[in-house]
Structures are given as C-alpha cells and as structure tokens.
Write a protein that holds these residues in place. Structure first.
Motif, PDB file in Angstrom:
ATOM      1  N   GLY A 113       0.689  -1.125  -0.074  1.00 13.13           N
ATOM      2  CA  GLY A 113       0.025   0.019  -0.115  1.00 13.13           C
ATOM      3  C   GLY A 113       0.876   1.177   0.039  1.00 13.13           C
ATOM      4  O   GLY A 113       0.240   2.271  -0.394  1.00 13.13           O
ATOM      5  N   GLY A 114       1.990   1.233   0.472  1.00 13.98           N
ATOM      6  CA  GLY A 114       2.922   2.392   0.465  1.00 13.98           C
ATOM      7  C   GLY A 114       2.058   3.506   1.354  1.00 13.98           C
ATOM      8  O   GLY A 114       1.776   3.189   2.372  1.00 13.98           O
ATOM      9  N   LEU A 115       1.906   4.746   0.828  1.00 12.01           N
ATOM     10  CA  LEU A 115       1.222   5.788   1.556  1.00 12.01           C
ATOM     11  C   LEU A 115      -0.260   5.626   1.644  1.00 12.01           C
ATOM     12  O   LEU A 115      -0.795   6.495   2.437  1.00 12.01           O
ATOM     13  N   ARG A 116      -0.835   4.561   1.076  1.00  8.22           N
ATOM     14  CA  ARG A 116      -2.421   4.290   1.256  1.00  8.22           C
ATOM     15  C   ARG A 116      -2.412   3.238   2.310  1.00  8.22           C
ATOM     16  O   ARG A 116      -3.675   2.815   2.511  1.00  8.22           O
ATOM     17  N   SER A 117      -1.420   2.745   3.107  1.00  2.81           N
ATOM     18  CA  SER A 117      -1.494   1.895   3.998  1.00  2.81           C
ATOM     19  C   SER A 117      -2.196   2.194   5.365  1.00  2.81           C
ATOM     20  O   SER A 117      -2.524   3.495   5.520  1.00  2.81           O
ATOM     21  N   MET A 118      -2.770   1.233   6.152  1.00  2.00           N
ATOM     22  CA  MET A 118      -3.461   1.550   7.294  1.00  2.00           C
ATOM     23  C   MET A 118      -2.774   2.365   8.337  1.00  2.00           C
ATOM     24  O   MET A 118      -3.095   3.280   9.180  1.00  2.00           O
ATOM     25  N   GLU A 119      -1.270   2.180   8.399  1.00  2.00           N
ATOM     26  CA  GLU A 119      -0.641   3.359   9.139  1.00  2.00           C
ATOM     27  C   GLU A 119      -0.693   4.571   8.881  1.00  2.00           C
ATOM     28  O   GLU A 119      -0.144   5.618   9.571  1.00  2.00           O
ATOM     29  N   PHE A 125      -5.290   1.360  14.185  1.00  2.00           N
ATOM     30  CA  PHE A 125      -4.323   0.731  14.089  1.00  2.00           C
ATOM     31  C   PHE A 125      -2.969   1.221  14.185  1.00  2.00           C
ATOM     32  O   PHE A 125      -1.977   0.814  14.584  1.00  2.00           O
ATOM     33  N   ARG A 126      -3.094   2.474  13.831  1.00  2.00           N
ATOM     34  CA  ARG A 126      -1.536   3.235  14.209  1.00  2.00           C
ATOM     35  C   ARG A 126      -1.291   3.390  15.521  1.00  2.00           C
ATOM     36  O   ARG A 126       0.001   3.027  15.963  1.00  2.00           O
ATOM     37  N   GLU A 127      -2.179   3.498  16.495  1.00  2.00           N
ATOM     38  CA  GLU A 127      -1.932   3.582  17.965  1.00  2.00           C
ATOM     39  C   GLU A 127      -1.408   2.186  18.438  1.00  2.00           C
ATOM     40  O   GLU A 127      -0.556   2.088  19.275  1.00  2.00           O
ATOM     41  N   ARG A 128      -2.120   1.154  17.690  1.00  2.00           N
ATOM     42  CA  ARG A 128      -1.645  -0.174  18.341  1.00  2.00           C
ATOM     43  C   ARG A 128      -0.238  -0.620  17.666  1.00  2.00           C
ATOM     44  O   ARG A 128       0.229  -1.678  18.308  1.00  2.00           O
ATOM     45  N   ASN A 129       0.162  -0.041  16.682  1.00  2.00           N
ATOM     46  CA  ASN A 129       1.433  -0.363  15.736  1.00  2.00           C
ATOM     47  C   ASN A 129       2.130   0.853  15.639  1.00  2.00           C
ATOM     48  O   ASN A 129       2.315   1.264  14.474  1.00  2.00           O
ATOM     49  N   PRO A 130       2.586   1.542  16.796  1.00  2.00           N
ATOM     50  CA  PRO A 130       3.317   2.890  16.629  1.00  2.00           C
ATOM     51  C   PRO A 130       4.863   2.789  15.924  1.00  2.00           C
ATOM     52  O   PRO A 130       5.176   3.744  15.520  1.00  2.00           O
ATOM     53  N   ASP A 131       5.294   1.785  15.988  1.00  2.00           N
ATOM     54  CA  ASP A 131       6.615   1.501  15.289  1.00  2.00           C
ATOM     55  C   ASP A 131       6.600   1.423  13.691  1.00  2.00           C
ATOM     56  O   ASP A 131       7.651   1.351  12.939  1.00  2.00           O
ATOM     57  N   LEU A 132       5.315   0.968  13.271  1.00  2.00           N
ATOM     58  CA  LEU A 132       5.222   0.982  11.765  1.00  2.00           C
ATOM     59  C   LEU A 132       5.133   2.542  11.032  1.00  2.00           C
ATOM     60  O   LEU A 132       4.826   3.340  11.549  1.00  2.00           O
ATOM     61  N   GLU A 133       5.909   2.255   9.962  1.00  2.00           N
ATOM     62  CA  GLU A 133       5.987   3.678   9.344  1.00  2.00           C
ATOM     63  C   GLU A 133       5.592   3.442   7.488  1.00  2.00           C
ATOM     64  O   GLU A 133       5.937   2.225   7.356  1.00  2.00           O
TER      65      GLU A 133
END
Length: 474
Positions: A113-119, A125-133
């Motif tokens: 997804g690149g910039l379209r990803s859930m992060e 999702f972002r709060e639960r996976n703070p290390d994903l960029e």
C-alpha cells in the motif's frame, strides 16, 4: 514505437483467450476483491469459500484480491492476506486445486500500500502499531501533508532509497515464485488504485531523481524480478490514469500518459493490461455509484468507524466527504471502456476491462472493441455464482444483468474489518428468487454437475449476504 493493433473478428464471451501461454476457457473473470481472509489457521478455507463459487459457476479466470508481499505494514485495509511466507503460500495449493477442479484459472494480485496503508489512515491501527512507518516513493505531496496537519491522516513516511526500491521489487518476485509453486496460473500486480506501484508511476507521488523517477521503471524492475525467480508465468497488471483527480491537483497521469505507459509495459513483457481511470486519492473514483448511507447509519459499525477515523466527529466528516464524492463520481456503465479501447489499439497483448460492467449486452459490445476480456467485482458479493447466468447462450437476448445496484453498502464497513458483503435487502431477495428458479445452475460444467449452494431466506437479509469479499473497484 507504437504499433496499430490488427483486429480480428469479434470474439464471443465463451471463446478461450490466451494470456502469456495460459488459456482462459472464456473471457469473463472475477476481478480482484479483498477477501479479509488474513493469515490465520482458517485463511485458506476462507479463500476457498470466497473464490471457488466463481470458478464452479464457469468464470474463465478468478483473481484473488490484493495480497501483501511483506511481513509487516503495507495493508490498505484490515484483514488483508500476506504472502511473504512460502510455507503459508504452499498451503494455498488447496485453493488453486479447487479452482482447477472446475476448469478455471486463478491469478494472485500482489500489492503493497505504501502511503495508502493503514498506518496512514486507520487511527486505531496506528496507535496499536506505533513503530510502523509508511514506505514512500518521495516525500508525501503537499495536499497530503495538509491533511496530516489537520489530523485526518498521519504521515511518518520513510522514502525508499534506490537499493530499497530494488529490494521491494525483489519481494514481489519472491512472492510470485512462491505463488507459482502453489499452482497459481497468473500473477496480477496491483498497479493502480493508489498502491505503491501506482505511486511509482504517478507524478503526484513520484519526484525522484534516480532511475525510479521514470514512471515505468518500477513496473519493469518488478517483472524482471518475477521472470528471474518465477520463470515464464504470465504477468498482468492494472495501469492507472488519474483522470478523476480533483481540480487544482497538478502533475497527474493523463489518459495519454496511461496509453504510453501501457505501450512500454507491453514492450517490457507484461502479458495483459488492465487500464483504469481514477484519482490520486483513495476516493469514490475507484468504486463509483451511490452514497452508502445504510452502512454509515448502521449502529453495528459505529464503534469500528470511531476506531478507524479517531473520533465520532471525524467519522461524520469522512461520511460527508463520501457523500460529496458520490455526487462527483457518479456511476456510468463501463467507465474504463474508452481508455481500454485506446490502449488496445496500441498494444499486442490482451487488454482487460472492468469498472461498471453490469450486463451481457454491455459485455458483448465491449469484446473485440474496447477489450479482450471483461471483469466484475462487487456484483459477486450478491451473486457468487454470477458467471452461470452471464455465460448462457441466451443471456444477451434475455438481457441478463447483475443484481448489484452499486449502492456501495458492501464497501464502507470494510474500514472496520467487516467483510465486503451485500447488505441490500431488495438485491438479496432478488438473488434468492433467482436461486430458487435455478438460474445459478451451470449446464455442462467442467465436472458435468450443477451448482446447488442452497437458497437465501428472503426474510433474513438485513446483515448478511451470499458473498464473502471486500473492497472492489469494478
């Protein structure tokens, strides 16, 4: 150099089609949908349940929806399947065997997804996976950075180096090789709809000054990796035109750009092309149709909307934007047909058309003119065995069309992790009546049998459907 295509006689829908040495038994295919099967212990069974009915009903090609080529990040929606693990992919042989048992062919669509990803867009999702960029082709464009400052999107993007671009392309190649070993007949790249491959092609996203600043270069690198790792498996891809971009958005892919890109991709060895119109944003240019008010109002999904968008007011604003987009991107039949026709006149590989194709009369008009095969996606939510109706000899004379009303109530709950299923009572009642009348029985199937998948209770249609899919653009 561009060469005018030499047209032959108009093919029938039931005629076979050769794609890179693989023969499709007919020219009707189930376009990619996001199945929300994930990678859990029941994932393969979920995919079989979702995809086998189309093959059983006679679809010449069944496309598994976008699957992610890396172990972490890159999912555009909850519950997407990842194919980075060869052991998991090997178990998908049960799916490919099920499709082949009905005489069909199966493609797997590879994606990141690149910039379209859930992060980027999914608050919880972002709060639960703070290390994903996010992985980015270039620094996010200014309009997206503005949305970040306003709090609607979140960007902490890492721009890929040249070596990392090559490594990402290699991940596509590795996933393709594992898929071929599992029995997939074709590889389908998610080259449009704002995924990372689209972002490499788009001047809105791509402002690189290395080799990957060329809009075709990542496509070319990916197919080279696939050929090196997976051999001569046929490779097809969606190809974007950003004709639906909002006014004032500069540096987009025009229809002319798309045609030129398709010509280069055919020269690079792609075996089939799927040109599609859209925007530079993930909006209703992808799906079109009516505003899905029923799904936005459904209290069962409200907690999921709050989790996805960050708060109840933000969810309301997203719904309002969805409504405005439904006015701009009104549904028109076969909205990619003109673009496909232009591409087909210029390349010598099959051109596939999808997007708003809803009846046999339209299909017959497109074949041999705008395209070589036709695909549908959302209609399969309501009618998993739709090909059995459309492939009948008398389908054109009888005006056979899909039950789908393009209301889009199947799509919005996908943001909460719900499967994309038909939730429209009138449509489901219509399908139930057709099923009781035997319209989904396939005469002369690959195994000589008929489809008998039970009936739909026309009084029990508020929350379910006969489909089990997700996000679609066709």
């Amino acid at each position: 150099m561009l060469q005018e295509r030499q047209h032959s006689s108009v093919p029938a829908l039931t005629e076979p089609l050769d794609v890179g040495g693989v023969t499709l038994p007919n020219r009707l295919y189930r376009a990619p949908l996001l199945e929300h099967a994930g990678n859990g212990p029941d994932a393969v069974e979920a995919l079989i349940d979702d995809l086998e009915p189309a093959a059983e009903a006679g679809a010449g090609l069944v496309c598994q929806g976008a699957t992610i080529v890396r172990a972490a990040g890159g999912c555009a929606a909850p519950g997407m399947t990842r194919v980075h693990d060869p052991d998991f992919v090997a178990d998908l042989e049960r799916l490919t065997d099920a499709i082949h048992d009905h005489g069909g062919r199966i493609a797997i669509q590879l994606e990141h997804g690149g910039l379209r990803s859930m992060e980027t867009w999914h608050h919880g999702f972002r709060e639960r996976n703070p290390d994903l960029e996010q992985l980015a082709v270039s620094r996010p464009p200014r309009p997206l950075r503005l949305l970040d400052r306003l709090g609607f999107l979140h960007y902490d993007a890492r721009v890929l180096t040249t070596d990392e671009c090559h490594e990402l392309a290699a991940d596509f190649g590795r996933s393709a090789a594992a898929a071929v070993d599992a029995g997939y007949d074709l590889i389908h790249l998610a080259g449009a709809n704002m995924g990372i491959i689209h972002q490499f092609a788009s001047p809105f996203y791509n402002r690189r000054d290395d080799e990957f600043g060329d809009p075709a270069r990542f496509f070319e690198t990916v197919i080279a990796e696939i050929r090196d790792r997976a051999g001569d498996v046929p490779v097809m891809t969606k190809v974007p035109a950003e004709t639906g971009a909002p006014p004032g958005i500069a540096r987009t892919l025009s229809a002319d750009d798309c045609v030129r890109l398709c010509d280069r991709l055919a020269d690079a060895g792609y075996d089939a092309l799927v040109p599609v119109n859209g925007s530079v944003f993930w909006d209703m240019s992808v799906i079109r149709g009516a505003f899905p008010g029923r799904s936005w109002r459904d209290e069962r999904f409200r907690a999921g909307y709050v989790d996805a968008f960050g708060s109840r007011p933000r969810a309301v604003l997203v719904a309002a934007a969805n409504w405005a987009e439904s006015l701009v991107y009104s549904r028109e039949p076969a909205w990619n047909a003109d673009l496909c026709r232009r591409v087909r006149e210029r390349v010598d590989v099959p051109v596939l058309c999808e997007g708003g194709i809803r009846g046999r009369e339209t299909i017959d008009a497109l074949l041999g003119d705008a395209c070589d095969a036709v695909g549908m996606a959302r209609p399969f939510y309501a009618e998993p065995e739709l090909p059995a109706r459309l492939l009948r000899e008398d389908a054109a004379a009888d005006g056979v069309a899909v039950a789908c009303e393009d209301c889009n109530n199947c799509v919005v709950p996908q943001a909460t992790g719900e499967p994309g299923v038909c939730r429209t009572p009138a449509v489901l009642r219509r399908v139930g009546e057709r099923r009781r009348d035997g319209e989904y029985e396939r005469a002369g199937g690959a195994d000589g049998g008929e489809i008998d998948r039970g009936t739909i209770d026309s009084e029990s249609v508020d929350g379910g459907s006969v489909g089990d899919g997700t996000d679609a653009d066709a």
